[in-house]
Design a protein around this motif. Sequence first.
Motif, PDB file in Angstrom:
ATOM      1  N   VAL A 279      10.708  14.624   2.580  1.00  0.00           N
ATOM      2  CA  VAL A 279      10.262  13.285   2.211  1.00  0.00           C
ATOM      3  C   VAL A 279      10.400  12.382   3.428  1.00  0.00           C
ATOM      4  N   LEU A 280       9.363  11.640   3.702  1.00  0.00           N
ATOM      5  CA  LEU A 280       9.374  10.663   4.782  1.00  0.00           C
ATOM      6  C   LEU A 280       8.983   9.320   4.183  1.00  0.00           C
ATOM      7  N   VAL A 281       9.810   8.322   4.371  1.00  0.00           N
ATOM      8  CA  VAL A 281       9.490   6.966   3.926  1.00  0.00           C
ATOM      9  C   VAL A 281       9.261   6.142   5.183  1.00  0.00           C
ATOM     10  N   SER A 282       8.095   5.545   5.260  1.00  0.00           N
ATOM     11  CA  SER A 282       7.750   4.774   6.447  1.00  0.00           C
ATOM     12  C   SER A 282       6.854   3.617   6.038  1.00  0.00           C
ATOM     13  N   THR A 283       6.420   2.857   7.024  1.00  0.00           N
ATOM     14  CA  THR A 283       5.459   1.787   6.793  1.00  0.00           C
ATOM     15  C   THR A 283       4.198   2.096   7.594  1.00  0.00           C
ATOM     16  N   TYR A 284       3.114   1.445   7.225  1.00  0.00           N
ATOM     17  CA  TYR A 284       1.883   1.602   7.992  1.00  0.00           C
ATOM     18  C   TYR A 284       2.114   1.211   9.447  1.00  0.00           C
ATOM     19  N   ASN A 285       2.846   0.127   9.651  1.00  0.00           N
ATOM     20  CA  ASN A 285       3.076  -0.361  11.010  1.00  0.00           C
ATOM     21  C   ASN A 285       3.851   0.634  11.857  1.00  0.00           C
ATOM     22  N   MET A 286       4.825   1.293  11.271  1.00  0.00           N
ATOM     23  CA  MET A 286       5.618   2.249  12.056  1.00  0.00           C
ATOM     24  C   MET A 286       4.789   3.466  12.459  1.00  0.00           C
ATOM     25  N   ILE A 287       3.916   3.927  11.578  1.00  0.00           N
ATOM     26  CA  ILE A 287       3.093   5.100  11.880  1.00  0.00           C
ATOM     27  C   ILE A 287       1.984   4.741  12.865  1.00  0.00           C
ATOM     28  N   SER A 288       1.361   3.589  12.680  1.00  0.00           N
ATOM     29  CA  SER A 288       0.183   3.250  13.488  1.00  0.00           C
ATOM     30  C   SER A 288       0.503   2.438  14.736  1.00  0.00           C
TER      31      SER A 288
ATOM     32  N   ASP B 283       1.159   2.815  -0.644  1.00  0.00           N
ATOM     33  CA  ASP B 283       1.162   1.590  -1.438  1.00  0.00           C
ATOM     34  C   ASP B 283       0.256   0.569  -0.747  1.00  0.00           C
ATOM     35  N   GLU B 284      -0.274  -0.351  -1.515  1.00  0.00           N
ATOM     36  CA  GLU B 284      -1.206  -1.353  -0.986  1.00  0.00           C
ATOM     37  C   GLU B 284      -2.339  -0.665  -0.212  1.00  0.00           C
ATOM     38  N   VAL B 285      -2.923   0.358  -0.839  1.00  0.00           N
ATOM     39  CA  VAL B 285      -3.905   1.218  -0.165  1.00  0.00           C
ATOM     40  C   VAL B 285      -5.153   0.461   0.286  1.00  0.00           C
ATOM     41  N   HIS B 286      -5.389  -0.717  -0.250  1.00  0.00           N
ATOM     42  CA  HIS B 286      -6.576  -1.475   0.165  1.00  0.00           C
ATOM     43  C   HIS B 286      -6.531  -1.865   1.641  1.00  0.00           C
ATOM     44  N   VAL B 287      -5.355  -1.796   2.292  1.00  0.00           N
ATOM     45  CA  VAL B 287      -5.280  -2.125   3.723  1.00  0.00           C
ATOM     46  C   VAL B 287      -5.646  -0.940   4.614  1.00  0.00           C
ATOM     47  N   VAL B 288      -5.672   0.259   4.066  1.00  0.00           N
ATOM     48  CA  VAL B 288      -5.874   1.470   4.872  1.00  0.00           C
ATOM     49  C   VAL B 288      -7.184   1.482   5.655  1.00  0.00           C
ATOM     50  N   PRO B 289      -8.304   1.000   5.119  1.00  0.00           N
ATOM     51  CA  PRO B 289      -9.541   1.041   5.917  1.00  0.00           C
ATOM     52  C   PRO B 289      -9.521   0.171   7.171  1.00  0.00           C
ATOM     53  N   ALA B 290      -8.571  -0.734   7.293  1.00  0.00           N
ATOM     54  CA  ALA B 290      -8.493  -1.558   8.498  1.00  0.00           C
ATOM     55  C   ALA B 290      -8.229  -0.660   9.704  1.00  0.00           C
TER      56      ALA B 290
ATOM     57  N   THR C 263      -6.384  -0.906  12.176  1.00  0.00           N
ATOM     58  CA  THR C 263      -4.971  -0.788  12.517  1.00  0.00           C
ATOM     59  C   THR C 263      -4.282   0.305  11.707  1.00  0.00           C
ATOM     60  N   PHE C 264      -4.592   0.373  10.419  1.00  0.00           N
ATOM     61  CA  PHE C 264      -3.872   1.284   9.532  1.00  0.00           C
ATOM     62  C   PHE C 264      -4.613   2.593   9.272  1.00  0.00           C
ATOM     63  N   LEU C 265      -5.852   2.657   9.661  1.00  0.00           N
ATOM     64  CA  LEU C 265      -6.643   3.871   9.489  1.00  0.00           C
ATOM     65  C   LEU C 265      -5.981   5.066  10.150  1.00  0.00           C
ATOM     66  N   THR C 266      -5.291   4.841  11.242  1.00  0.00           N
ATOM     67  CA  THR C 266      -4.633   5.932  11.964  1.00  0.00           C
ATOM     68  C   THR C 266      -3.555   6.611  11.132  1.00  0.00           C
TER      69      THR C 266
ATOM     70  N   THR D  84      -3.779   7.734   8.124  1.00  0.00           N
ATOM     71  CA  THR D  84      -4.340   8.885   7.428  1.00  0.00           C
ATOM     72  C   THR D  84      -4.683  10.016   8.395  1.00  0.00           C
ATOM     73  N   ILE D  85      -4.796   9.688   9.666  1.00  0.00           N
ATOM     74  CA  ILE D  85      -5.104  10.691  10.681  1.00  0.00           C
ATOM     75  C   ILE D  85      -3.824  11.314  11.240  1.00  0.00           C
ATOM     76  N   LYS D  86      -2.814  10.493  11.485  1.00  0.00           N
ATOM     77  CA  LYS D  86      -1.577  10.978  12.093  1.00  0.00           C
ATOM     78  C   LYS D  86      -0.695  11.763  11.132  1.00  0.00           C
ATOM     79  N   THR D  87      -0.849  11.525   9.840  1.00  0.00           N
ATOM     80  CA  THR D  87      -0.033  12.241   8.861  1.00  0.00           C
ATOM     81  C   THR D  87      -0.923  13.192   8.069  1.00  0.00           C
ATOM     82  N   LYS D  88      -0.702  14.467   8.278  1.00  0.00           N
ATOM     83  CA  LYS D  88      -1.474  15.479   7.558  1.00  0.00           C
ATOM     84  C   LYS D  88      -0.812  15.712   6.199  1.00  0.00           C
ATOM     85  N   SER D  89      -1.630  15.821   5.153  1.00  0.00           N
ATOM     86  CA  SER D  89      -1.072  16.064   3.830  1.00  0.00           C
ATOM     87  C   SER D  89      -2.074  16.827   2.976  1.00  0.00           C
ATOM     88  N   ARG D  90      -1.540  17.531   1.992  1.00  0.00           N
ATOM     89  CA  ARG D  90      -2.406  18.269   1.070  1.00  0.00           C
ATOM     90  C   ARG D  90      -3.049  17.350   0.053  1.00  0.00           C
ATOM     91  N   CYS D  91      -2.303  16.326  -0.360  1.00  0.00           N
ATOM     92  CA  CYS D  91      -2.796  15.365  -1.349  1.00  0.00           C
ATOM     93  C   CYS D  91      -2.537  13.956  -0.854  1.00  0.00           C
TER      94      CYS D  91
END
Length: 105
Positions: A7-16, A43-50, A52-55, A57-64
Amino acid sequence: LHPEACVLVSTYNMISFPGRRSKEALEVMADVEAREWGLLLMDEVHVVPANTFLTCTIKTKSRCKLGLTATLVREDDKIGDLNFLIGPKLYEANWLDLQAKGFIA
């Protein structure tokens, strides 16, 4: 990260974060990017297409991928990108119904 961490708990800002990182932070990010996680919960997935945060979904590989938001709205036209990035909307609840049933105040 511990080699057996699941389990990894992070924020969009820390990953991107695009800036300079410490040696330790670079090692952690390399480990995060190298693993395939079972579930990416956003959480707050509506920010993901920006951009800044799009990365995230690219940097973290996941099955689901599972995205949560109370406001599936954006001022630009990028909300449709979530279908490609995460998948289709699976459930929507009306806040008035949730309030009437006592789930929210």
